[in-house]
Design a protein around this motif. Structure first.
Motif, PDB file in Angstrom:
ATOM      1  N   ALA A 123       0.823  -1.210   0.000  1.00 52.68           N
ATOM      2  CA  ALA A 123       0.000   0.000   0.000  1.00 52.68           C
ATOM      3  C   ALA A 123       0.855   1.257   0.000  1.00 52.68           C
ATOM      4  CB  ALA A 123      -0.929  -0.010   1.214  1.00 52.68           C
ATOM      5  N   GLU A 124       1.944   1.242   0.754  1.00 56.02           N
ATOM      6  CA  GLU A 124       2.844   2.398   0.803  1.00 56.02           C
ATOM      7  C   GLU A 124       3.487   2.647  -0.557  1.00 56.02           C
ATOM      8  OE1 GLU A 124       3.474   4.586   3.092  1.00 56.02           O
ATOM      9  OE2 GLU A 124       2.279   3.731   4.723  1.00 56.02           O
ATOM     10  N   GLN A 125       3.995   1.589  -1.172  1.00 58.54           N
ATOM     11  CA  GLN A 125       4.709   1.765  -2.435  1.00 58.54           C
ATOM     12  C   GLN A 125       3.777   2.135  -3.580  1.00 58.54           C
ATOM     13  OE1 GLN A 125       7.536  -1.263  -3.411  1.00 58.54           O
ATOM     14  NE2 GLN A 125       8.706  -0.983  -1.530  1.00 58.54           N
ATOM     15  N   HIS A 126       2.490   1.774  -3.452  1.00 59.51           N
ATOM     16  CA  HIS A 126       1.535   2.137  -4.497  1.00 59.51           C
ATOM     17  C   HIS A 126       0.678   3.334  -4.091  1.00 59.51           C
ATOM     18  CE1 HIS A 126       2.625  -1.952  -5.824  1.00 59.51           C
ATOM     19  NE2 HIS A 126       2.345  -1.494  -7.014  1.00 59.51           N
ATOM     20  N   GLN A 127       1.087   3.997  -3.008  1.00 59.94           N
ATOM     21  CA  GLN A 127       0.500   5.272  -2.589  1.00 59.94           C
ATOM     22  C   GLN A 127      -1.020   5.184  -2.412  1.00 59.94           C
ATOM     23  OE1 GLN A 127       1.952   7.891  -5.716  1.00 59.94           O
ATOM     24  NE2 GLN A 127       3.912   8.178  -4.682  1.00 59.94           N
ATOM     25  N   PHE A 128      -1.452   4.161  -1.682  1.00 60.50           N
ATOM     26  CA  PHE A 128      -2.866   4.054  -1.368  1.00 60.50           C
ATOM     27  C   PHE A 128      -3.277   5.219  -0.468  1.00 60.50           C
ATOM     28  CE2 PHE A 128      -3.620  -0.839  -1.851  1.00 60.50           C
ATOM     29  CZ  PHE A 128      -3.212  -0.742  -3.172  1.00 60.50           C
ATOM     30  N   ALA A 129      -4.491   5.742  -0.696  1.00 57.60           N
ATOM     31  CA  ALA A 129      -5.016   6.822   0.135  1.00 57.60           C
ATOM     32  C   ALA A 129      -5.289   6.294   1.543  1.00 57.60           C
ATOM     33  CB  ALA A 129      -6.291   7.385  -0.477  1.00 57.60           C
ATOM     34  N   LYS A 130      -5.128   7.167   2.538  1.00 60.81           N
ATOM     35  CA  LYS A 130      -5.380   6.827   3.937  1.00 60.81           C
ATOM     36  C   LYS A 130      -6.597   7.596   4.435  1.00 60.81           C
ATOM     37  CE  LYS A 130      -1.494   4.433   4.261  1.00 60.81           C
ATOM     38  NZ  LYS A 130      -1.480   2.979   4.474  1.00 60.81           N
ATOM     39  N   PRO A 131      -7.446   6.992   5.259  1.00 59.76           N
ATOM     40  CA  PRO A 131      -7.365   5.637   5.808  1.00 59.76           C
ATOM     41  C   PRO A 131      -7.909   4.549   4.876  1.00 59.76           C
ATOM     42  CG  PRO A 131      -9.242   6.765   6.734  1.00 59.76           C
ATOM     43  CD  PRO A 131      -8.541   7.777   5.874  1.00 59.76           C
ATOM     44  N   GLU A 173      -3.558   4.613 -15.236  1.00 57.61           N
ATOM     45  CA  GLU A 173      -2.176   4.548 -15.726  1.00 57.61           C
ATOM     46  C   GLU A 173      -1.148   4.384 -14.611  1.00 57.61           C
ATOM     47  OE1 GLU A 173      -1.406   4.247 -18.944  1.00 57.61           O
ATOM     48  OE2 GLU A 173      -3.596   4.150 -19.128  1.00 57.61           O
ATOM     49  N   GLN A 174      -1.599   4.370 -13.354  1.00 57.37           N
ATOM     50  CA  GLN A 174      -0.646   4.134 -12.270  1.00 57.37           C
ATOM     51  C   GLN A 174      -0.106   2.715 -12.401  1.00 57.37           C
ATOM     52  OE1 GLN A 174      -1.891   5.113  -8.268  1.00 57.37           O
ATOM     53  NE2 GLN A 174      -0.481   3.635  -7.362  1.00 57.37           N
ATOM     54  N   PRO A 175       1.197   2.545 -12.515  1.00 63.20           N
ATOM     55  CA  PRO A 175       1.744   1.202 -12.775  1.00 63.20           C
ATOM     56  C   PRO A 175       1.696   0.293 -11.546  1.00 63.20           C
ATOM     57  CG  PRO A 175       3.520   2.784 -12.497  1.00 63.20           C
ATOM     58  CD  PRO A 175       2.247   3.586 -12.473  1.00 63.20           C
ATOM     59  N   LEU A 176       1.535  -0.976 -11.818  1.00 67.65           N
ATOM     60  CA  LEU A 176       1.669  -1.999 -10.781  1.00 67.65           C
ATOM     61  C   LEU A 176       3.154  -2.319 -10.687  1.00 67.65           C
ATOM     62  CD1 LEU A 176       0.305  -4.044  -8.841  1.00 67.65           C
ATOM     63  CD2 LEU A 176       0.144  -5.612 -10.786  1.00 67.65           C
ATOM     64  N   LEU A 177       3.773  -1.978  -9.576  1.00 68.34           N
ATOM     65  CA  LEU A 177       5.231  -2.036  -9.464  1.00 68.34           C
ATOM     66  C   LEU A 177       5.766  -3.452  -9.335  1.00 68.34           C
ATOM     67  CD1 LEU A 177       5.763   1.015  -7.079  1.00 68.34           C
ATOM     68  CD2 LEU A 177       5.852   0.959  -9.589  1.00 68.34           C
TER      69      LEU A 177
END
Length: 295
Positions: free
Chosen positions: A64-72, A145-149
């Protein structure tokens, strides 16, 4: 002449051999290596029990951190989880209900299922692989377009529940967990994002607080009524099969008439999503077909 005769004989032998059906099982039966099958463990699930396969995201805090998931809560991520779960249910129609929240999803096979001869390993690996591949397949549908890392991973476990009460208590436990975690995370991130606290300060502020006190912090300090927060976040997602009538056009040609478009209504089973309380009786009374009768 001798060479030609031998070649012809060889061709006829090859042709005859190619016409003989090959049986892998019969070949295996004659193999001296077949004894290794005795090392396999019998993992057939007990009959007359609901089979629950629960998946959890592996190391999803980092993911979640690396894909910049919104919080909470990240609605894209929750939507992708539900879409992946729907894919599993559409593939395995003996799943009568599924419940998910955060990075987990539970799938309930009906008590009478005979899929994969009720082998726990087969059921768990099929659910896990279908879910994981669907998560990757539908990623762009929710994240654009956000890539899956890197590929996500999900671990699984199989648990059996013999009665409707046992199964309902299990699902109630998961929804209670959803409420506890979401309330904490909602207050925690509100203190950080709107209250200006650091993560350490927010943790210390919430240490030892009761649910009522967390609700009071939200309401008195930030004018947030927790009960008005999205039901998806507070209640999680419940997926069940329901019959839906749909009307389609069909071309029909009657004798001595021109071909016409005629509306045809048919009933189909579809996976439907609910974001509601499943701890009380109302949901189960409104959907009596989800559970099988206790015998």
């Amino acid at each position: 002449m001798l060479i030609e005769t031998l070649a012809a004989a060889g061709r006829s032998c090859f042709a005859a051999a190619s016409l003989r059906p090959f049986s892998s099982s019969s070949a295996m039966a004659k193999s001296k290596f077949e004894y290794v099958r005795s090392f396999e463990t019998d993992d057939t699930c007990l009959r007359n029990c609901y089979i629950v396969v629960r998946l959890d995201g592996r190391n999803f805090h980092k993911f979640a951190e690396q894909h910049q998931f919104a919080k909470p809560n990240d609605d894209r991520a929750l939507g992708l989880m539900s879409r992946s779960a729907r894919s599993v249910m559409e593939e395995l129609e003996d799943i009568t209900i599924a419940y998910g929240q955060s990075d987990e999803f539970s799938f309930v096979f009906k008590r009478t299922t005979t899929w994969f001869k009720r082998r726990a390993s087969k059921l768990m690996t099929h659910v896990a692989s279908q879910f994981s591949s669907s998560y990757v397949f539908y990623w762009k549908e929710f994240f654009g377009e956000q890539p899956l890392l890197y590929p996500p991973g999900f671990d699984g476990r199989v648990v059996l529940y013999p009665t409707n009460r046992n199964l309902r208590d299990y699902l109630s436990w998961r929804q209670a967990d959803c409420h506890i975690n979401n309330l904490y995370n909602t207050v925690f991130w509100t203190l950080i994002q709107k209250g200006g606290l650091s993560t350490t300060q927010a943790e210390n502020r919430l240490k030892g607080t009761l649910a009522s006190e967390k609700n009071e912090i939200l309401f008195s300090e930030f004018d947030i009524n927790y009960n008005n927060e999205s039901a998806v976040h507070r209640k999680g997602t419940t997926l069940i099969w329901e019959k839906r009538n749909e009307t389609v056009s069909k071309r029909i040609k009657r004798p001595n008439e021109e071909e016409q478009q005629v509306p045809v209504t048919r009933s189909r089973k579809k996976v439907e999503a609910y974001h509601c309380d499943i701890i009380g009786d109302q949901f189960w009374e409104e959907h009596p077909d989800v559970l099988e009768d206790d015998t």
